[in-house]
Scaffold this motif. Structure first.
Motif, PDB file in Angstrom:
ATOM      1  N   GLU A  11     -19.740 -24.042 -85.391  1.00  0.00           N
ATOM      2  CA  GLU A  11     -19.827 -25.016 -86.490  1.00  0.00           C
ATOM      3  C   GLU A  11     -20.231 -24.375 -87.826  1.00  0.00           C
ATOM      4  OE1 GLU A  11     -18.149 -28.095 -84.655  1.00  0.00           O
ATOM      5  OE2 GLU A  11     -18.940 -28.218 -86.690  1.00  0.00           O
ATOM      6  N   PRO A  12     -21.212 -23.469 -87.863  1.00  0.00           N
ATOM      7  CA  PRO A  12     -21.525 -22.826 -89.154  1.00  0.00           C
ATOM      8  C   PRO A  12     -20.340 -22.048 -89.727  1.00  0.00           C
ATOM      9  CG  PRO A  12     -23.325 -22.494 -87.605  1.00  0.00           C
ATOM     10  CD  PRO A  12     -22.182 -23.072 -86.824  1.00  0.00           C
ATOM     11  N   ASN A  13     -19.590 -21.353 -88.868  1.00  0.00           N
ATOM     12  CA  ASN A  13     -18.459 -20.565 -89.350  1.00  0.00           C
ATOM     13  C   ASN A  13     -17.265 -21.446 -89.706  1.00  0.00           C
ATOM     14  OD1 ASN A  13     -19.722 -18.048 -89.229  1.00  0.00           O
ATOM     15  ND2 ASN A  13     -19.239 -17.795 -87.056  1.00  0.00           N
ATOM     16  N   ARG A  14     -17.105 -22.557 -89.022  1.00  0.00           N
ATOM     17  CA  ARG A  14     -16.056 -23.500 -89.402  1.00  0.00           C
ATOM     18  C   ARG A  14     -16.360 -24.122 -90.759  1.00  0.00           C
ATOM     19  NH1 ARG A  14     -14.961 -27.426 -84.389  1.00  0.00           N
ATOM     20  NH2 ARG A  14     -13.464 -28.279 -85.890  1.00  0.00           N
ATOM     21  N   PHE A  15     -17.639 -24.275 -91.058  1.00  0.00           N
ATOM     22  CA  PHE A  15     -18.025 -24.827 -92.366  1.00  0.00           C
ATOM     23  C   PHE A  15     -17.598 -23.886 -93.498  1.00  0.00           C
ATOM     24  CE2 PHE A  15     -21.412 -25.824 -95.612  1.00  0.00           C
ATOM     25  CZ  PHE A  15     -20.925 -27.081 -95.935  1.00  0.00           C
ATOM     26  N   LEU A  16     -17.599 -22.581 -93.215  1.00  0.00           N
ATOM     27  CA  LEU A  16     -17.168 -21.607 -94.222  1.00  0.00           C
ATOM     28  C   LEU A  16     -15.703 -21.788 -94.610  1.00  0.00           C
ATOM     29  CD1 LEU A  16     -18.771 -18.292 -92.866  1.00  0.00           C
ATOM     30  CD2 LEU A  16     -19.674 -19.836 -94.606  1.00  0.00           C
ATOM     31  N   GLN A  17     -14.929 -22.409 -93.721  1.00  0.00           N
ATOM     32  CA  GLN A  17     -13.498 -22.584 -93.972  1.00  0.00           C
ATOM     33  C   GLN A  17     -13.171 -23.930 -94.622  1.00  0.00           C
ATOM     34  OE1 GLN A  17     -11.691 -19.884 -93.480  1.00  0.00           O
ATOM     35  NE2 GLN A  17     -13.568 -18.938 -92.674  1.00  0.00           N
TER      36      GLN A  17
END
Length: 305
Positions: free
Chosen positions: A64-70
Motif C-alpha cells: 500500500e505505501p508503494n502503490r501510493f507512490l504511483q
C-alpha cells in the motif's frame, strides 16, 4: 521499576525522563537493560514473519505505501517539488523526497524554538506535508499497525504485562501489603507502542487506510495519525486509581494518557475505565499471547468497510 533497551536514543530518553522526574536524586535511580531475548518490548526484532512482512511493505511495488507512490496525487507532488528545486532533466526519486521530508521534520523537532525551524521545510507546502504524512502513516499501518495481523499478537505481551502489574497491585492492597512497585516504566521503540495500540484497540478506525482512499472524509479525520500517536518521546501511560465505592467497598478504575493527554474517547466514561470492565474486555486476548505466529509468513489483513 525502570527498564530500557540498549540503544543510544532509548538510553537518552530514559536518562532525560529520570532527570526530569527526580532532579537531584536522578543518580540514585538505577534502571535495568532489557534483555535481547525479551518477549515484551523487543519481540518483533526476532520474529521472522514480522521481518518478512516489513520487507514486503518496504520493497514490494504492490504494498500500500508503494502503490501510493504511483497515485496521481503523489506523482504531482514529486513533479512540483522537482520544479521548485530547479531540476529540469528528470523528476526526483521518492527516496530523496522522503529524505528531505525526514530532515524537515527531525529539525523541526530538534529546533522547535527556532524560526524557521528547518529550511528544508520550505521545500514543501502544508498540503504536501499532509500527503507525506499519509505516506508515513501507510508505512506504519501495514508494518506495525492495524494493517498487519501480527501486530495484535506481538503487542499482546505488553498488554499482558500491564494487566499483570495492576493485578499484582490490587492483590497486594487487598491483602494489606505494600510490596508492589508504584511505577513500572519501559523505554523502547515506536513499533511496540503501535502494536500495543492494536492490541488495546487504541486509535482504531472503522475502516482501513489504503493507497486509494487518501483525502476522503474518513481518512481526513482518521485516528491512525502517527505524527500524533508516536512522535519523538511518545509515551502511553496507564494509571490505576483506588476509589471509594458503595457500602464501604473499594472500586479500582483506570485512565490512559497518550503523550500526556487523557484519552477521553477511550473507555466507557469520558476516558475512565472500571478495572473489572477493562480486565473482562482483554483477559481472553492476553491469555493467548504466543510467538507461534512468528513461525509462519505474515499476511496483510485489510478490512474493507
Amino acid at each position: 521499576m525502570f527498564k530500557y533497551t540498549e540503544t543510544e536514543r532509548v538510553l537518552k530518553s530514559y536518562e532525560s525522563f529520570i532527570e526530569g522526574a527526580f532532579d537531584s536524586d536522578a543518580k540514585k535511580i538505577h534502571g535495568t537493560i532489557i534483555a535481547e531475548n525479551d518477549t515484551i518490548i523487543e519481540n518483533y526484532k526476532t520474529c521472522d514473519a514480522f521481518l518478512k512482512n516489513e520487507e514486503f511493505v518496504r520493497k514490494n511495488p504492490q504494498s500500500e505505501p508503494n502503490r501510493f507512490l504511483q497515485t496521481n496525487v503523489f506523482r504531482q507532488l514529486i513533479r512540483n517539488v522537482t520544479i521548485k528545486l530547479g531540476f529540469t532533466d528528470q523528476d526526483l526519486n521518492p527516496f530523496y523526497i522522503q529524505l528531505m521530508y525526514n530532515i524537515c521534520r527531525y529539525e523541526k523537532a530538534w529546533y522547535f524554538n527556532r524560526n524557521p525551524a528547518s529550511p528544508w521545510c520550505a521545500i514543501f507546502t502544508p498540503r504536501q506535508l499532509e500527503i507525506l504524512e499519509y505516506w508515513q502513516d501507510l508505512d506504519d499501518y501495514y508494518i506495525d499497525g492495524y494493517g498487519n495481523r501480527l501486530s495484535t499478537h506481538l503487542g499482546c505481551f505488553a498488554a499482558q504485562d500491564l494487566i499483570h502489574q495492576f493485578e499484582r497491585v490490587i492483590q497486594a492492597k487487598q491483602n494489606g501489603r505494600q510490596d508492589y512497585p508504584k511505577v513500572v516504566t519501559s523505554f523502547g521503540h515506536s513499533a511496540i507502542v503501535n502494536m500495543l495500540f492494536t492490541t488495546l484497540d487504541i486509535a482504531k478506525d472503522s475502516f482501513s487506510i489504503r493507497s486509494d482512499n487518501f483525502n476522503t472524509n474518513k481518512t481526513n479525520n482518521r485516528l491512525w495519525r502517527t505524527s500524533k500517536l508516536t512522535p519523538f518521546a511518545s509515551n502511553l501511560a496507564s494509571v490505576l486509581y483506588e476509589c471509594e465505592g458503595t457500602n464501604n467497598t473499594i472500586d479500582y478504575k483506570m485512565e490512559f494518557y497518550l503523550n500526556e493527554i487523557l484519552l477521553r474517547n477511550y473507555g466507557s466514561n469520558n476516558g475512565v475505565w472500571k478495572w473489572t470492565d477493562f480486565y473482562d474486555k482483554f483477559k481472553s486476548i492476553i491469555s493467548k499471547c504466543s510467538l507461534d505466529v512468528c513461525k509462519t509468513p505474515s499476511d496483510i489483513k485489510v478490512e474493507q468497510v
